[in-house]
Design a protein around this motif. Structure first.
Motif, short mmCIF file in Angstrom:
data_model
loop_
_atom_site.label_atom_id
_atom_site.label_comp_id
_atom_site.label_asym_id
_atom_site.label_seq_id
_atom_site.Cartn_x
_atom_site.Cartn_y
_atom_site.Cartn_z
N VAL A 1 11.22 2.22 23.71
CA VAL A 1 11.97 1.66 24.84
C VAL A 1 12.86 2.74 25.43
CG1 VAL A 1 13.69 -0.03 25.58
CG2 VAL A 1 11.92 -0.69 23.92
N ILE A 2 12.78 2.95 26.77
CA ILE A 2 13.66 3.88 27.48
C ILE A 2 14.51 3.03 28.44
CG2 ILE A 2 13.80 5.90 28.98
CD1 ILE A 2 11.00 6.68 27.99
N THR A 3 15.84 3.05 28.29
CA THR A 3 16.72 2.15 29.05
C THR A 3 17.88 2.89 29.69
OG1 THR A 3 18.07 0.16 28.93
CG2 THR A 3 18.08 1.59 26.99
N ASP A 4 18.35 2.36 30.82
CA ASP A 4 19.58 2.84 31.45
C ASP A 4 20.76 2.16 30.75
OD1 ASP A 4 21.37 4.01 33.10
OD2 ASP A 4 20.78 2.95 34.93
N PHE A 5 21.97 2.67 30.93
CA PHE A 5 23.13 2.01 30.35
C PHE A 5 23.71 0.97 31.31
CE2 PHE A 5 27.76 1.69 29.96
CZ PHE A 5 27.83 1.08 28.71
N GLN A 6 23.92 1.37 32.57
CA GLN A 6 24.56 0.48 33.53
C GLN A 6 23.48 -0.28 34.31
OE1 GLN A 6 27.96 0.15 33.73
NE2 GLN A 6 27.49 -1.65 34.94
N LEU A 7 23.32 -1.58 33.96
CA LEU A 7 22.36 -2.44 34.64
C LEU A 7 23.14 -3.54 35.35
CD1 LEU A 7 19.85 -2.74 31.68
CD2 LEU A 7 19.54 -1.34 33.72
N ASN A 8 22.59 -4.04 36.45
CA ASN A 8 23.32 -5.06 37.20
C ASN A 8 23.33 -6.41 36.49
OD1 ASN A 8 20.76 -5.96 37.59
ND2 ASN A 8 20.61 -5.32 39.74
N TRP A 9 22.54 -6.56 35.41
CA TRP A 9 22.48 -7.85 34.71
C TRP A 9 22.90 -7.76 33.24
CZ3 TRP A 9 18.66 -7.20 31.01
CH2 TRP A 9 17.71 -6.20 31.27
N PRO B 1 11.99 2.47 18.29
CA PRO B 1 13.02 3.44 18.70
C PRO B 1 13.44 3.20 20.16
CG PRO B 1 10.88 4.50 18.63
CD PRO B 1 10.68 3.12 18.10
N VAL B 2 14.72 3.50 20.47
CA VAL B 2 15.26 3.30 21.81
C VAL B 2 15.93 4.61 22.27
CG1 VAL B 2 16.87 2.01 23.27
CG2 VAL B 2 15.65 0.85 21.38
N ILE B 3 15.57 5.08 23.48
CA ILE B 3 16.20 6.26 24.10
C ILE B 3 17.01 5.76 25.30
CG2 ILE B 3 15.79 8.44 25.30
CD1 ILE B 3 13.21 8.71 23.69
N MET B 4 18.28 6.17 25.38
CA MET B 4 19.13 5.79 26.52
C MET B 4 19.20 6.96 27.49
SD MET B 4 22.94 4.11 26.48
CE MET B 4 22.36 2.71 25.53
N PHE B 5 18.65 6.76 28.70
CA PHE B 5 18.60 7.78 29.75
C PHE B 5 19.46 7.26 30.90
CE2 PHE B 5 16.14 10.02 33.20
CZ PHE B 5 16.53 11.30 32.85
N THR B 6 20.70 7.78 31.01
CA THR B 6 21.67 7.18 31.93
C THR B 6 22.57 8.24 32.54
OG1 THR B 6 23.43 5.55 32.11
CG2 THR B 6 23.29 6.76 30.04
N ALA B 7 23.15 7.88 33.69
CA ALA B 7 24.09 8.78 34.36
C ALA B 7 25.50 8.20 34.35
CB ALA B 7 23.64 9.02 35.80
N THR B 8 25.67 7.03 33.77
CA THR B 8 26.97 6.36 33.82
C THR B 8 27.61 6.18 32.46
OG1 THR B 8 25.86 4.22 33.68
CG2 THR B 8 26.30 5.09 35.89
N GLY B 9 27.11 6.80 31.46
CA GLY B 9 27.64 6.62 30.11
C GLY B 9 28.81 7.54 29.83
N SER B 10 29.24 7.52 28.58
CA SER B 10 30.33 8.38 28.13
C SER B 10 30.10 8.74 26.67
CB SER B 10 31.67 7.64 28.27
OG SER B 10 31.71 6.51 27.41
N GLU B 11 30.90 9.65 26.16
CA GLU B 11 30.77 10.07 24.75
C GLU B 11 31.04 8.90 23.81
OE1 GLU B 11 32.67 13.34 21.66
OE2 GLU B 11 33.12 13.46 23.82
N GLU B 12 32.00 8.05 24.17
CA GLU B 12 32.32 6.89 23.32
C GLU B 12 31.13 5.93 23.27
OE1 GLU B 12 35.57 3.23 23.08
OE2 GLU B 12 35.73 4.76 24.65
N ILE B 13 30.50 5.72 24.46
CA ILE B 13 29.32 4.83 24.51
C ILE B 13 28.19 5.43 23.67
CG2 ILE B 13 27.53 3.91 26.02
CD1 ILE B 13 29.68 3.71 28.22
N ALA B 14 28.00 6.75 23.78
CA ALA B 14 26.93 7.41 23.02
C ALA B 14 27.14 7.25 21.52
CB ALA B 14 26.88 8.89 23.39
N VAL B 15 28.40 7.42 21.06
CA VAL B 15 28.69 7.28 19.63
C VAL B 15 28.43 5.86 19.16
CG1 VAL B 15 30.51 7.35 17.89
CG2 VAL B 15 30.33 9.18 19.59
N THR B 16 28.88 4.88 19.97
CA THR B 16 28.67 3.47 19.60
C THR B 16 27.18 3.14 19.54
OG1 THR B 16 30.75 2.86 20.67
CG2 THR B 16 29.17 1.09 20.25
#
Length: 600
Positions: free
Chosen positions: A54-62, A80-95
């Motif tokens: 699964v390849i997912t964005d972090f910021q989704l409208n839903w 396995p899940v890969i997060m490919f995003t432009a709106t994340g942060s280091e804290e979000i990545a660690v979580t």
């Protein structure tokens, strides 16, 4: 063909989905790629189909990427899940990483190569995990399925792992009960434990060590231990080895030695069965924190994993190929699906022509029904193993005796799928036991004959000795007043009794030499008629004259070859018994006949 069967893209931006789709297609052109633009589509994809990545964005409208990660792990925990995003942060990545995220990549044109690399690396790790799980399942099947006791202990003697065969052998309720016992407490004799410890620590190997151990019910059992210490990077890690129940063999050897002391025979010991089992497991290296360095180590990790798999497969093959008993696997229809090289040595049938055939077809018709009964009983009863001793005719038409050990084989779900069969050639042991029984019976018969002979001889000695004692006492007290004729009669009586005792002693000496195999027949030429006539005259002179002796020596050659000493002793015994047990006054007939160059 792509290693991924199904890749799911979760993003509400069509441009970003197209970008990710293009990158996925360039890396995995053969994979099925689907999209989830809403919560309902994501729920439907996860519920209806197996997803490999699964390849997912972090910021989704839903929703958020963290909720998508939790939802994927809820439905398909191994995906396995890969997060490919432009709106994340280091804290979000660690979580996200703490919740099981495979990789976190910032969405930019510079990181597209990293996205493709992460897809490749995720596949490598997934394949490694699946291969390791398959190897572990196969290892567990072999470890717990083989009917030989296997163990691992710490350097200080505590069990790390034991298989079911060892638990059954030592009679414990379960593996946990046995693993609570320290190994030295199982040894009946402390010196046996010290021997095992010395060979392990000083010699570096334990081979064919026979010791006596305590079972759970405190009954003794003899086992044969084979094993060795395992080192990693020069550091002692643990001991591993195998136990074989040899109680029957030890008891058979003891019985054989005890019988040999009476019958002066020794039976050769049966060839011992040896078995060696090796176990090898290594841990995979931890995932490197810096994902950018994974590209440089990709080949090394892949080669390391392939080498681990090759070593594990070789270890499994070595376990089966090195044992000296034939090991077979048969399915529930009785068809052979696997056999090891020892099958050819024991049966004479080669492996290629044996695979795919009915196991019972290799046995004669008179034992096939017994084998079928054993197979039916083990499948339809609570027994997990069984053994039977049967005759067997190998390919060279040689009659042999074999022991068959049957043990149920289960799949990962615990369902019975067939049998493990071990075949031992015990012909030498069977023949030795038969010889022991025959020797014991013969020895018993000889002891009974000796007892009868001693009893009879003792009785025969009493009569002349009593006669000597009586005559000597009479001569001592009254000899001076008796007439010379009366004294001579008593002297003759004493002399006759002495001759009788000498004759008995000669008989005993002859029997003793005969039992010892030292009786020799020394023949010489002489006139047999004159020799026999002289013996008869001696008997007449020593007898009381109450019997007449009549003989027929017609058609007898004058000169014959015979042992004079043995002939005199035998003829004297025959005549003495004839005169002793014939009715008073009845004549005694002596007849000589010559038949086939032998004097009768």
């Amino acid at each position: 063909m792509s290693p991924y069967e199904h890749i799911l893209i979760v993003d509400d931006n069509p441009d970003d989905r197209a970008l990710i789709y293009r990158e996925v297609r360039s890396e995995e052109p053969g994979a099925l790629v689907s999209e989830a633009r809403t919560y309902d589509e994501l729920h439907l994809r996860l519920e209806d189909a197996h997803i490999d990545l699964v390849i997912t964005d972090f910021q989704l409208n839903w929703t958020s990427g963290l909720d998508v990660l939790k939802m994927v792990k809820q439905y398909q925990p191994d995906c396995p899940v890969i997060m490919f995003t432009a709106t994340g942060s280091e804290e979000i990545a660690v979580t996200a990483m703490k919740n099981g995220l495979q990789d976190y990549i910032l969405k930019s044109s510079e990181n597209l190569e990293r996205l493709r690399a992460s897809i490749r690396q995720t596949f490598i790790q997934s394949q490694q995990r699946k291969a390791l799980e398959a190897a572990q399942i196969r290892y567990e099947e072999l470890f717990h399925g083989i009917p030989i006791g296997l163990y691992q202990t710490t350097p200080d003697g505590k069990f790390m792992e034991v298989n079911q065969a060892m638990v059954n052998m030592l009679g414990y309720p379960d593996a946990d009960s046995l693993m609570k016992v320290e190994t030295k407490e199982l040894y009946v004799h402390k010196d046996h434990y010290q021997m095992w410890k010395h060979r392990t620590t000083q010699l570096g190997e334990v081979r064919s060590l026979e010791v006596e151990m305590w079972r759970y019910d405190r009954s003794p059992i003899w086992v044969e231990i084979n094993g060795k210490p395992v080192y990693k990077d020069g550091i002692f890690q643990y001991n591993e080895g195998s136990l074989q129940d040899i109680t029957d063999r030890v008891n058979a050897v003891k019985d054989l030695q005890a019988t040999a002391n009476h019958a002066a025979q020794l039976a050769k010991r049966n060839a011992e069965l040896y078995s060696q089992v090796q176990k090898h497991s290594k841990q995979l290296e931890k995932m490197i924190d810096d994902r950018t360095r994974e590209l440089k180590r990709e080949v090394q990790i892949r080669l390391k994993s392939e080498e681990d798999l090759r070593i594990t497969q070789q270890s499994y093959k070595a376990v089966v190929d090195r044992v000296r008993e034939a090991i077979c696997k048969i399915n529930k229809e009785g068809i052979i699906t696997f056999i090891n090289p020892a099958w050819e040595q024991i049966t004479g049938f080669d492996i290629s022509s044996s695979l795919g055939h009915d196991f019972s077809s290799f046995f004669s018709q008179d034992v096939i029904s017994e084998i079928e009964v054993q197979l039916s009983e083990i499948y339809n009863s609570d027994k997990s193993s069984m053994q039977v001793l049967i005759p067997f005719v190998n390919k060279m038409k040689q009659n042999r005796w074999v022991e068959l050990y049957f043990d149920l084989e289960h799949d990962v779900k615990g369902e019975v799928i067939g049998l493990f069969v071990m075949l031992f050639d015990v012909t030498d042991r069977k023949l030795a036991n038969d010889e022991i029984s025959k020797a014991y019976a013969k020895e018993k018969e000889l002891n009974e004959l000796r007892t009868q002979f001693v009893s009879m001889t003792s009785h025969e000695f009493r009569t002349p000795l009593a006669s000597i004692l009586t005559s000597s006492e009479l001569l001592q007290h009254y000899g001076s007043t008796w007439t010379k004729e009366k004294n001579d009669n008593h002297h003759k009586r004493i002399q006759s009794s002495v001759q009788q005792i000498i004759s008995l002693m000669d008989d005993i000496l002859v029997i003793g030499k005969s039992d010892a195999g030292k009786l020799k027949c020394e023949k010489e030429a002489d006139n047999v008629l004159d020799f026999i006539s002289g013996i008869i005259e001696e008997i007449k002179l020593n007898g009381k004259g109450s019997h007449s002796i009549e003989f027929d020596f017609s058609d007898i050659p004058d000169i014959c070859y015979f042992d004079k000493r043995l002939f005199r002793q035998i003829f004297n015994n025959l005549m003495t018994n004839a005169l002793k047990y014939s009715k008073p006054g009845a004549p005694v007939f002596v007849e000589l006949a010559f038949d086939n160059d032998e004097l009768m």
